[in-house]
Design a protein around this motif. Structure first.
Motif, short mmCIF file in Angstrom:
data_model
loop_
_atom_site.label_atom_id
_atom_site.label_comp_id
_atom_site.label_asym_id
_atom_site.label_seq_id
_atom_site.Cartn_x
_atom_site.Cartn_y
_atom_site.Cartn_z
N LEU A 170 0.86 -1.18 0.00
CA LEU A 170 0.00 0.00 0.00
C LEU A 170 0.89 1.22 0.00
CD1 LEU A 170 -2.49 -1.04 2.82
CD2 LEU A 170 -2.85 -1.22 0.35
N LEU A 171 0.60 2.18 -0.86
CA LEU A 171 1.34 3.43 -0.92
C LEU A 171 0.36 4.57 -0.72
CD1 LEU A 171 3.38 2.59 -4.14
CD2 LEU A 171 4.23 2.53 -1.79
N VAL A 172 0.69 5.51 0.15
CA VAL A 172 -0.14 6.70 0.35
C VAL A 172 0.59 7.88 -0.26
CG1 VAL A 172 -1.31 8.20 2.01
CG2 VAL A 172 -1.07 5.75 2.50
N GLN A 173 0.00 8.43 -1.32
CA GLN A 173 0.61 9.57 -1.98
C GLN A 173 0.47 10.82 -1.12
OE1 GLN A 173 -1.48 9.20 -5.80
NE2 GLN A 173 0.50 8.69 -6.68
N ARG A 174 1.22 11.84 -1.43
CA ARG A 174 1.21 13.06 -0.62
C ARG A 174 -0.15 13.73 -0.56
NH1 ARG A 174 7.02 14.89 -2.67
NH2 ARG A 174 8.22 13.57 -1.27
N ASP A 175 -0.98 13.52 -1.58
CA ASP A 175 -2.33 14.12 -1.56
C ASP A 175 -3.35 13.24 -0.84
OD1 ASP A 175 -2.87 12.07 -3.33
OD2 ASP A 175 -3.65 13.36 -4.92
N LEU A 223 -2.69 3.83 -3.08
CA LEU A 223 -2.42 2.91 -4.19
C LEU A 223 -2.17 1.52 -3.61
CD1 LEU A 223 0.18 5.07 -6.16
CD2 LEU A 223 -2.28 4.95 -6.53
N ALA A 224 -2.52 0.48 -4.35
CA ALA A 224 -2.33 -0.90 -3.90
C ALA A 224 -1.85 -1.77 -5.05
CB ALA A 224 -3.63 -1.45 -3.33
N CYS A 225 -1.00 -2.74 -4.73
CA CYS A 225 -0.57 -3.73 -5.71
C CYS A 225 -0.20 -5.02 -5.00
CB CYS A 225 0.60 -3.22 -6.55
SG CYS A 225 2.08 -2.85 -5.61
N GLY A 226 -0.17 -6.12 -5.76
CA GLY A 226 0.19 -7.42 -5.22
C GLY A 226 -1.01 -8.35 -5.15
N GLN A 227 -0.98 -9.26 -4.19
CA GLN A 227 -2.04 -10.26 -4.06
C GLN A 227 -3.28 -9.65 -3.45
OE1 GLN A 227 -0.90 -13.83 -1.99
NE2 GLN A 227 -3.00 -14.39 -1.59
#
Length: 122
Positions: free
Chosen positions: A65-70, A74-78
Motif C-alpha cells: 500500500l502506498l499513500v501519496q502526498r495528496d 495505491l495498492a498492488c500485489g495479491q
C-alpha cells in the motif's frame, strides 16, 4: 540506495519498500506483483517504482500500500482475499492501482497492512 534519503520504509513477508522525497523503491520477492513493477520477477536490489512520490508505504504478506502526498492510496500485489480494497478479488495486481473505495484522497489518514488484510484510519 546509497545517497538516497529514505523517509519511510516497510517490510512485508518477502519484500521491502522505501520512499524518498522524490521516488518509491521496492525489492525482494515479487511472485504476486507486490513490488508494483508490472511483472513478477524477484529483485535483489532496490528498483524505482513508476509512481509519484509517496508520503508513506506499508507492506503486507504479499501486497503493498502506498499513500501519496495528496492522500490517494495505491495498492498492488495479491488481492485474492480482498486485502487491496479494490472491490474485487484480484489474484495479482502487478502495477499500483488507486483504491477508490474511500471516495477520494484520505487527507491526514494512515493505513496499515497485515498478512492478508489492510486497515485505514480516517
Amino acid at each position: 540506495l546509497e545517497g538516497v534519503i529514505v523517509q519511510c520504509i516497510a517490510a512485508g513477508g518477502y519484500h521491502s519498500v522505501a520512499c524518498s522525497r522524490a521516488e518509491v523503491w521496492a525489492w525482494g520477492g515479487n511472485d504476486k506483483g507486490q513490488l508494483g513493477l508490472g511483472d513478477k520477477d524477484r529483485r535483489q536490489t532496490p528498483v524505482r517504482v513508476g509512481v509519484p512520490p509517496c508520503a508513506s508505504a506499508r507492506a503486507g504478506g504479499f501486497f503493498t500500500l502506498l499513500v501519496q502526498r495528496d492522500g490517494t492510496v495505491l495498492a498492488c500485489g495479491q488481492g485474492s482475499q480482498g486485502c487491496l480494497g479494490l472491490g474485487q478479488a484480484c489474484k495479482k495486481v502487478l502495477k499500483p492501482r488507486v483504491v477508490r473505495a474511500f471516495g477520494g484522497p484520505l487527507l491526514g489518514a494512515d493505513v496499515a497492512a497485515g498478512a492478508l488484510h489492510c486497515l485505514a484510519l480516517v
